[in-house]
Design a protein around this motif. Sequence first.
Motif, PDB file in Angstrom:
ATOM      1  N   THR A   1       0.832  -1.203   0.000  1.00 43.64           N
ATOM      2  CA  THR A   1       0.000   0.000   0.000  1.00 43.64           C
ATOM      3  C   THR A   1       0.865   1.251   0.000  1.00 43.64           C
ATOM      4  OG1 THR A   1      -1.679  -1.269   1.195  1.00 43.64           O
ATOM      5  CG2 THR A   1      -1.976   1.117   1.106  1.00 43.64           C
ATOM      6  N   GLU A   2       2.040   1.172   0.615  1.00 40.21           N
ATOM      7  CA  GLU A   2       2.998   2.277   0.500  1.00 40.21           C
ATOM      8  C   GLU A   2       3.371   2.504  -0.968  1.00 40.21           C
ATOM      9  OE1 GLU A   2       5.618   2.619   4.525  1.00 40.21           O
ATOM     10  OE2 GLU A   2       6.206   1.037   3.131  1.00 40.21           O
ATOM     11  N   GLU A   3       3.526   1.423  -1.710  1.00 43.92           N
ATOM     12  CA  GLU A   3       3.850   1.550  -3.130  1.00 43.92           C
ATOM     13  C   GLU A   3       2.716   2.222  -3.895  1.00 43.92           C
ATOM     14  OE1 GLU A   3       5.678  -1.915  -5.014  1.00 43.92           O
ATOM     15  OE2 GLU A   3       6.013  -2.778  -3.020  1.00 43.92           O
ATOM     16  N   LEU A   4       1.490   1.906  -3.537  1.00 49.44           N
ATOM     17  CA  LEU A   4       0.319   2.551  -4.146  1.00 49.44           C
ATOM     18  C   LEU A   4       0.353   4.051  -3.889  1.00 49.44           C
ATOM     19  CD1 LEU A   4      -2.577   2.525  -5.402  1.00 49.44           C
ATOM     20  CD2 LEU A   4      -3.423   1.973  -3.117  1.00 49.44           C
ATOM     21  N   VAL A   5       0.576   4.436  -2.642  1.00 48.84           N
ATOM     22  CA  VAL A   5       0.636   5.852  -2.283  1.00 48.84           C
ATOM     23  C   VAL A   5       1.782   6.546  -3.014  1.00 48.84           C
ATOM     24  CG1 VAL A   5       1.184   7.431  -0.388  1.00 48.84           C
ATOM     25  CG2 VAL A   5      -0.524   5.628  -0.060  1.00 48.84           C
ATOM     26  N   HIS A   6       2.925   5.887  -3.069  1.00 50.17           N
ATOM     27  CA  HIS A   6       4.085   6.476  -3.739  1.00 50.17           C
ATOM     28  C   HIS A   6       3.794   6.728  -5.214  1.00 50.17           C
ATOM     29  CE1 HIS A   6       8.287   7.541  -4.217  1.00 50.17           C
ATOM     30  NE2 HIS A   6       8.372   6.710  -5.244  1.00 50.17           N
ATOM     31  N   LEU A   7       3.114   5.805  -5.858  1.00 46.15           N
ATOM     32  CA  LEU A   7       2.759   5.967  -7.273  1.00 46.15           C
ATOM     33  C   LEU A   7       1.835   7.174  -7.461  1.00 46.15           C
ATOM     34  CD1 LEU A   7       2.814   4.826 -10.208  1.00 46.15           C
ATOM     35  CD2 LEU A   7       0.721   3.573  -9.581  1.00 46.15           C
ATOM     36  N   ILE A   8       0.837   7.285  -6.601  1.00 44.72           N
ATOM     37  CA  ILE A   8      -0.100   8.417  -6.706  1.00 44.72           C
ATOM     38  C   ILE A   8       0.639   9.738  -6.549  1.00 44.72           C
ATOM     39  CG2 ILE A   8      -2.072   9.550  -5.606  1.00 44.72           C
ATOM     40  CD1 ILE A   8      -3.094   6.741  -4.870  1.00 44.72           C
ATOM     41  N   LEU A   9       1.529   9.809  -5.581  1.00 44.14           N
ATOM     42  CA  LEU A   9       2.281  11.042  -5.354  1.00 44.14           C
ATOM     43  C   LEU A   9       3.195  11.365  -6.543  1.00 44.14           C
ATOM     44  CD1 LEU A   9       3.232  10.534  -1.602  1.00 44.14           C
ATOM     45  CD2 LEU A   9       1.625  12.226  -2.516  1.00 44.14           C
ATOM     46  N   LYS A  10       3.793  10.344  -7.110  1.00 45.57           N
ATOM     47  CA  LYS A  10       4.711  10.549  -8.240  1.00 45.57           C
ATOM     48  C   LYS A  10       3.971  11.049  -9.471  1.00 45.57           C
ATOM     49  CE  LYS A  10       6.408   6.960 -10.404  1.00 45.57           C
ATOM     50  NZ  LYS A  10       7.205   5.742 -10.742  1.00 45.57           N
ATOM     51  N   GLU A  11       2.740  10.571  -9.653  1.00 41.40           N
ATOM     52  CA  GLU A  11       2.004  10.895 -10.871  1.00 41.40           C
ATOM     53  C   GLU A  11       1.074  12.102 -10.732  1.00 41.40           C
ATOM     54  OE1 GLU A  11       1.850   6.446 -12.896  1.00 41.40           O
ATOM     55  OE2 GLU A  11      -0.011   7.341 -12.147  1.00 41.40           O
ATOM     56  N   ASN A  12       0.944  12.636  -9.532  1.00 43.51           N
ATOM     57  CA  ASN A  12       0.005  13.738  -9.309  1.00 43.51           C
ATOM     58  C   ASN A  12       0.679  14.830  -8.481  1.00 43.51           C
ATOM     59  OD1 ASN A  12      -2.824  12.476 -10.244  1.00 43.51           O
ATOM     60  ND2 ASN A  12      -1.665  10.907  -9.151  1.00 43.51           N
ATOM     61  N   LYS A  13       1.454  15.667  -9.161  1.00 49.38           N
ATOM     62  CA  LYS A  13       2.253  16.681  -8.473  1.00 49.38           C
ATOM     63  C   LYS A  13       1.581  18.052  -8.434  1.00 49.38           C
ATOM     64  CE  LYS A  13       6.685  14.419  -9.301  1.00 49.38           C
ATOM     65  NZ  LYS A  13       6.885  14.077  -7.888  1.00 49.38           N
ATOM     66  N   SER A  14       0.402  18.173  -9.038  1.00 43.17           N
ATOM     67  CA  SER A  14      -0.305  19.454  -9.016  1.00 43.17           C
ATOM     68  C   SER A  14      -0.800  19.752  -7.605  1.00 43.17           C
ATOM     69  CB  SER A  14      -1.492  19.423  -9.973  1.00 43.17           C
ATOM     70  OG  SER A  14      -1.068  19.141 -11.284  1.00 43.17           O
ATOM     71  N   SER A  15      -1.079  21.008  -7.330  1.00 42.76           N
ATOM     72  CA  SER A  15      -1.636  21.403  -6.038  1.00 42.76           C
ATOM     73  C   SER A  15      -3.163  21.468  -6.140  1.00 42.76           C
ATOM     74  CB  SER A  15      -1.085  22.759  -5.608  1.00 42.76           C
ATOM     75  OG  SER A  15      -1.351  23.739  -6.589  1.00 42.76           O
ATOM     76  N   ASN A  16      -3.808  21.576  -5.000  1.00 41.88           N
ATOM     77  CA  ASN A  16      -5.268  21.748  -4.915  1.00 41.88           C
ATOM     78  C   ASN A  16      -6.048  20.581  -5.525  1.00 41.88           C
ATOM     79  OD1 ASN A  16      -5.093  24.489  -3.777  1.00 41.88           O
ATOM     80  ND2 ASN A  16      -4.300  25.022  -5.802  1.00 41.88           N
ATOM     81  N   LEU A  17      -5.556  19.366  -5.337  1.00 39.79           N
ATOM     82  CA  LEU A  17      -6.266  18.191  -5.850  1.00 39.79           C
ATOM     83  C   LEU A  17      -7.310  17.710  -4.845  1.00 39.79           C
ATOM     84  CD1 LEU A  17      -3.295  16.151  -7.378  1.00 39.79           C
ATOM     85  CD2 LEU A  17      -4.917  17.653  -8.568  1.00 39.79           C
TER      86      LEU A  17
END
Length: 280
Positions: free
Chosen positions: A96-112
């Motif tokens: 699940t850490e890997e899942l979170v890491h992927l989301i963070l890597k692919e979604n760097k915009s603010s105000n999501l």
Amino acid sequence: MSLSYQQLVKNWSIQLTQYESTEAQNLVNWLLEHHLGLRRVDMMQFLEEKDLSKELKDDFYRLKTGEPIQYILGKGPFYGREFKVSPATLIPRNETEELVHLILKENKSSNLRVLDIGTGTGCIPITLDLEMKNSEVFALDISIAALEIAKENAKTLHAKVSFFTCDILSENPELSELDILVSNPPYIPIEEKGQMHANVLDFEPDLALFVSDEDPLIFYQIIAEKGKKLLKSSGRIYFEINERFGPMVSGLLENLGYHNVRIIQDLNGKDRIVSGHLSG
């Protein structure tokens, strides 16, 4: 009687017969560090029998029964932070850490705007809130007991996550215009129970683990269907999956009209995440 820290770890770890040797030693080290404040670097230190409290010995007995150490200590690590856990929640895991890491890597915009479905300890939305810029994060679960733990974790870690009770199979979240929809839903068919370790079966909540053999993809189907209304046209969906179900979950998303659907393997080379975009 005095004995070295190293000898104590050896004596206790060989009693944890349900674990591999290295894992058993890691668990004993974790338990001793919690109770005594000692770490592996203190291995040459000698201990007196009186230093081993009744509470420590009781916790070691619980460890011998197969109870996960996270439940014994009431906490577990996730993405560099400690999260409170209870028998009402799953124990946060590396995948699940890997899942979170992927989301963070692919979604760097603010105000999501982000929604986590089936939040458990809250480890996914809390981490996303703390790691993203000016995000607006929501999380739901059917379990009131799990939500209480998640709210405590958010408060302790100073995360701003909005939690609410919802049965995703029969209710619709009152949200819209989401950028990210994420879920680590129950994905283990009942038929796989016989292949699982007792320390999972006997202690972790069935509600968060198992789905029927007849419809093992029900959560993915329902969440993906509702995601088409919850997400913005540019929104993304992320699932943690049973390693057996990669092609089926990706096919399900494609059939529902999601684009750029991918199966991502975890660090052990197993299919573990499926993601897709609502628009191409």
